[in-house]
Write an enzyme that holds these catalytic residues in place. Structure first.
Site, short mmCIF file in Angstrom:
data_model
loop_
_atom_site.label_atom_id
_atom_site.label_comp_id
_atom_site.label_asym_id
_atom_site.label_seq_id
_atom_site.Cartn_x
_atom_site.Cartn_y
_atom_site.Cartn_z
N SER A 77 0.71 -1.00 -0.12
CA SER A 77 -0.17 -0.28 -0.39
C SER A 77 1.06 1.44 -0.33
O SER A 77 0.48 2.67 -0.52
CB SER A 77 -0.81 0.14 1.78
OG SER A 77 0.16 -0.01 2.34
N GLY A 114 -1.95 -4.07 0.94
CA GLY A 114 -2.55 -5.36 1.68
C GLY A 114 -1.09 -6.52 1.72
O GLY A 114 -0.73 -7.64 1.68
N ASN A 142 3.98 -5.56 5.36
CA ASN A 142 2.93 -6.47 6.04
C ASN A 142 3.15 -6.91 6.63
O ASN A 142 2.46 -8.07 7.73
CB ASN A 142 1.99 -6.52 4.87
CG ASN A 142 1.33 -5.34 4.15
OD1 ASN A 142 0.71 -3.79 4.92
ND2 ASN A 142 0.80 -4.72 3.34
N ASP A 225 -5.05 7.78 9.95
CA ASP A 225 -4.44 5.75 10.28
C ASP A 225 -3.41 5.33 10.87
O ASP A 225 -2.93 4.68 11.49
CB ASP A 225 -4.88 5.05 9.31
CG ASP A 225 -3.88 4.77 7.70
OD1 ASP A 225 -3.04 6.17 8.36
OD2 ASP A 225 -4.16 4.53 6.79
N HIS A 228 -0.17 5.26 6.59
CA HIS A 228 0.61 5.32 5.42
C HIS A 228 0.33 7.44 4.95
O HIS A 228 -0.26 7.75 5.77
CB HIS A 228 -1.12 5.08 4.87
CG HIS A 228 -1.13 4.05 4.08
ND1 HIS A 228 -2.25 3.45 5.28
CD2 HIS A 228 -0.81 3.28 3.96
CE1 HIS A 228 -2.13 1.50 5.25
NE2 HIS A 228 -1.32 1.66 4.02
#
Length: 256
Positions: A77, A114, A142, A225, A228
């Protein structure tokens, strides 16, 4: 790099939501497998990002010269620019910098939100149907957030590097280093961080020491969030990438 308490809490919440409970192995889950059916990877020769199963297209390089050397970003991402217009993601900013200099390179963004190192390994064969002269490998973050065993992440990245070189022996590979907050323990955090410099040395790749240097954990540079980067954050990430990538491209231009 110090991470704020809020940043850690948000990461833990996302980790719980993304992975569910009881997921401790490096084996891909059903959710991981489903995500690869929606991949935006790179098509055979047209410079378009193509989903091999659904035929979806994404961003192509602005440079229409298909004979130009191709710089391909394979990432998650962060490369995909989650939460932003794709034009504001750091791969697009790199493309804009290259274009402004009049350098003849095509830039392809194969970032997928993801994506794990396992997912990247699953789709690398398809990605390599597109000629690749420079691979910027931005995967593993991730994995760290999900607590995937470090050895699994290291081996997946190694296989991506070796598969790429098997197809394109002269490819330049830039490995983007990642770090994670210490919520999974000091030992795991340190071993994860060490994967990137150790792998870069063992596999003779270029290394961006920490992709999010000066950005990760800085609230003003992160989206709501806490994970990011904002537009400004991506501009700083692009600078981190450019410091390593620019000399690589310059050497290629000198050789041509």
């Amino acid at each position: 790099m110090k991470f704020s308490k809020l940043y850690l809490l948000v990461l833990l919440a996302v980790l719980w939501a993304a992975c569910g409970t009881g997921r401790e192995s490096g084996q891909p889950s059903a959710a991981d497998s489903a995500s690869t059916a929606d991949t935006v990877s790179v098509g055979p020769a047209d410079g378009m990002a193509v989903d091999p199963e659904n035929g979806r297209t994404g961003e192509s390089a602005d440079n229409d010269d298909t004979s130009a050397p191709t710089v391909l970003f394979l990432g998650n991402s962060l490369s995909a620019g989650s939460g932003l217009d794709e034009q504001d993601a750091f791969p697009s900013l790199i493309r804009q910098r290259i274009d402004s200099l009049g350098w003849n390179f095509r830039v392809i963004n194969a970032g997928l939100s993801g994506e794990t190192s396992s997912g990247g390994l699953r789709r690398i064969d398809w990605v390599l149907r597109q000629p690749v002269n420079v691979l910027v490998l931005e995967l593993g973050g991730n994995d760290g957030l999900r607590g995937i065993p470090v050895d699994v992440t290291r081996e997946n990245l190694r296989q991506i590097i070796r598969k790429t070189r098997d197809v394109y022996p002269d490819v330049r590979i830039v490995l983007a280093g990642m770090q994670i907050p210490p919520n999974l323990g000091h030992d795991y955090t340190q071993r994860f961080r060490a994967v990137y410099p150790e792998l870069a040395e063992a596999e003779d790749t270029y290394l961006i020491p920490f992709l999010l240097e000066g950005v990760g954990g800085v609230d003003s540079l992160m989206q709501g969030d806490g994970i990011h980067p904002t537009e400004e954050g991506h501009r700083l990430v692009a600078e981190n990438v450019w410091k390593v990538l620019a000399p690589v491209l310059q050497s290629m231009r000198a050789e041509s």
